[in-house]
Design a protein around this motif. Structure first.
Motif, PDB file in Angstrom:
ATOM      1  N   GLU A 156     -73.362  16.790  80.569  1.00 29.16           N
ATOM      2  CA  GLU A 156     -74.165  15.612  80.923  1.00 29.16           C
ATOM      3  C   GLU A 156     -73.688  14.349  80.213  1.00 29.16           C
ATOM      4  O   GLU A 156     -73.984  13.232  80.651  1.00 29.16           O
ATOM      5  N   ASP A 157     -72.946  14.545  79.142  1.00 29.03           N
ATOM      6  CA  ASP A 157     -72.408  13.376  78.435  1.00 29.03           C
ATOM      7  C   ASP A 157     -71.165  12.806  79.118  1.00 29.03           C
ATOM      8  O   ASP A 157     -70.702  11.732  78.750  1.00 29.03           O
ATOM      9  N   GLY A 158     -70.632  13.558  80.057  1.00 25.53           N
ATOM     10  CA  GLY A 158     -69.488  13.042  80.799  1.00 25.53           C
ATOM     11  C   GLY A 158     -68.160  13.622  80.347  1.00 25.53           C
ATOM     12  O   GLY A 158     -67.919  14.827  80.439  1.00 25.53           O
ATOM     13  N   LEU A 159     -67.304  12.763  79.847  1.00 22.67           N
ATOM     14  CA  LEU A 159     -65.931  13.120  79.534  1.00 22.67           C
ATOM     15  C   LEU A 159     -65.826  14.114  78.381  1.00 22.67           C
ATOM     16  O   LEU A 159     -66.663  14.116  77.473  1.00 22.67           O
ATOM     17  N   PRO A 160     -64.775  14.914  78.385  1.00 21.59           N
ATOM     18  CA  PRO A 160     -64.486  15.761  77.212  1.00 21.59           C
ATOM     19  C   PRO A 160     -64.029  14.862  76.060  1.00 21.59           C
ATOM     20  O   PRO A 160     -63.550  13.746  76.285  1.00 21.59           O
ATOM     21  N   PRO A 161     -64.150  15.342  74.827  1.00 19.68           N
ATOM     22  CA  PRO A 161     -63.877  14.496  73.664  1.00 19.68           C
ATOM     23  C   PRO A 161     -62.386  14.403  73.297  1.00 19.68           C
ATOM     24  O   PRO A 161     -61.999  14.634  72.142  1.00 19.68           O
ATOM     25  N   TYR A 162     -61.543  14.080  74.238  1.00 21.08           N
ATOM     26  CA  TYR A 162     -60.113  13.927  73.949  1.00 21.08           C
ATOM     27  C   TYR A 162     -59.462  13.033  75.000  1.00 21.08           C
ATOM     28  O   TYR A 162     -60.037  12.765  76.062  1.00 21.08           O
ATOM     29  N   TYR A 163     -58.245  12.619  74.683  1.00 27.93           N
ATOM     30  CA  TYR A 163     -57.458  11.804  75.608  1.00 27.93           C
ATOM     31  C   TYR A 163     -55.998  12.230  75.496  1.00 27.93           C
ATOM     32  O   TYR A 163     -55.584  12.857  74.506  1.00 27.93           O
ATOM     33  N   ALA A 197     -58.214  13.913  69.775  1.00 28.37           N
ATOM     34  CA  ALA A 197     -59.666  13.737  69.759  1.00 28.37           C
ATOM     35  C   ALA A 197     -60.023  12.257  69.903  1.00 28.37           C
ATOM     36  O   ALA A 197     -59.451  11.397  69.239  1.00 28.37           O
ATOM     37  N   SER A 198     -60.968  12.005  70.781  1.00 30.16           N
ATOM     38  CA  SER A 198     -61.418  10.622  70.992  1.00 30.16           C
ATOM     39  C   SER A 198     -62.631  10.286  70.133  1.00 30.16           C
ATOM     40  O   SER A 198     -63.076   9.132  70.090  1.00 30.16           O
ATOM     41  N   ARG A 199     -63.172  11.256  69.449  1.00 30.78           N
ATOM     42  CA  ARG A 199     -64.314  11.085  68.540  1.00 30.78           C
ATOM     43  C   ARG A 199     -64.368  12.296  67.616  1.00 30.78           C
ATOM     44  O   ARG A 199     -63.585  13.244  67.761  1.00 30.78           O
ATOM     45  N   ASP A 200     -65.268  12.244  66.670  1.00 31.59           N
ATOM     46  CA  ASP A 200     -65.462  13.395  65.791  1.00 31.59           C
ATOM     47  C   ASP A 200     -66.005  14.565  66.605  1.00 31.59           C
ATOM     48  O   ASP A 200     -66.896  14.388  67.453  1.00 31.59           O
ATOM     49  N   ILE A 201     -65.497  15.740  66.342  1.00 28.79           N
ATOM     50  CA  ILE A 201     -65.915  16.940  67.060  1.00 28.79           C
ATOM     51  C   ILE A 201     -66.664  17.845  66.090  1.00 28.79           C
ATOM     52  O   ILE A 201     -66.161  18.165  65.001  1.00 28.79           O
ATOM     53  N   GLN A 202     -67.840  18.251  66.508  1.00 32.34           N
ATOM     54  CA  GLN A 202     -68.679  19.070  65.641  1.00 32.34           C
ATOM     55  C   GLN A 202     -68.205  20.524  65.642  1.00 32.34           C
ATOM     56  O   GLN A 202     -67.621  21.013  66.613  1.00 32.34           O
ATOM     57  N   LYS A 203     -68.455  21.222  64.543  1.00 34.61           N
ATOM     58  CA  LYS A 203     -68.111  22.629  64.439  1.00 34.61           C
ATOM     59  C   LYS A 203     -68.874  23.421  65.503  1.00 34.61           C
ATOM     60  O   LYS A 203     -70.084  23.278  65.648  1.00 34.61           O
ATOM     61  N   GLY A 204     -68.154  24.230  66.260  1.00 33.32           N
ATOM     62  CA  GLY A 204     -68.776  25.044  67.299  1.00 33.32           C
ATOM     63  C   GLY A 204     -68.983  24.313  68.611  1.00 33.32           C
ATOM     64  O   GLY A 204     -69.474  24.914  69.584  1.00 33.32           O
TER      65      GLY A 204
END
Length: 249
Positions: free
Chosen positions: A157-164, A177-184
């Protein structure tokens, strides 16, 4: 001539006889010559037999060599570089016999795939694959119109995956990574990203509908996977930047 002492069976007194051994020597010579001719005849016959075997062996070798060369010219030949342009790769007569790894080899992909400086695919690049999939695999398949393949796909629901996608100097294409990625945190869902080919023939038709360099990339990006428990292995690929996660090169 020579003198011989011979005994008469009716007398104990030996008598001298003179014998001419010339005829004996001549007879011996003729016998030796005849023997020699027989030996030569046997040798020549044996020699002819061996030459015949040798000739047959040479003929067989040339026949096998001809079959080998013909096989590689007809079934194993690479598509000439002169016809590997920007359009779809032409299908050779034996295209239906090609296996998974034949594409990389026979489309001369090695140099391109090992090039660490090739750019990240642009929108035109991805659209070539999307169009080819709709044309020769599944005309009814709908791709995500909201998220372009240059940015991935709708992960949640947030849209794009967190990478480019980006080109890394000396390393080649990859994802960052386009942002910080949380563990899990789930960063990829193949059920939303991947496309499935019904069978190997549809995948081959898809490959031959692509320009050569894109087909070379797909030869690296296609994989097989069991999509359901106890189900068959299916041919799968991803037509967006998510595929660079596994094989950016």
């Amino acid at each position: 001539e020579k003198e011989d002492l011979q005994y008469d069976v009716t007398s104990d007194t030996p008598r001298k006889t003179t014998s001419n051994n010339t005829n004996n020597r001549g007879s011996d010579f003729m016998a030796a010559a005849k023997t020699s001719r027989n030996v030569n005849k046997g040798f020549n016959g044996s020699k002819s037999k061996h030459l015949g075997i040798y000739a047959k062996t040479v003929v067989r070798v040339f026949i096998l060599l001809g079959i080998y060369v013909s096989y590689h010219m007809i079934f194993q030949r690479k598509v000439p570089n002169t016809i590997l342009g920007d359009g779809p790769v032409p299908r050779p007569r034996d295209w239906h016999l090609w296996g998974f790894y034949n594409f990389e080899d026979r489309l001369n992909c090695s140099g391109y795939l090992n090039d660490r400086t090739k750019p990240v695919p642009d929108m035109e690049y991805w659209e070539s694959m999307l169009d080819a999939y709709n044309q020769v695999v599944d005309p009814a398949y709908k791709f995500d119109d909201e998220v372009p393949p240059t940015e991935g796909y709708r992960l949640n629901e947030d849209g794009l995956p967190p990478y480019y996608a980006k080109l890394s100097p000396g390393k080649g294409r990859g994802l960052f990574a386009s942002r910080d990625i949380q563990k899990g945190e789930i960063v990829h869902d193949g059920t939303k990203s991947d496309v499935v080919f019904p069978n190997e023939t549809s995948w081959k038709r898809f490959m031959f509908a692509l320009p050569r360099k894109i087909a070379c990339d797909q030869s690296e990006w296609t994989f097989t996977q069991q999509l359901e428990e106890d189900g068959p292995m299916r041919i799968v690929s991803s037509l967006n930047i998510a595929i660079l996660m596994n094989q950016g090169n």
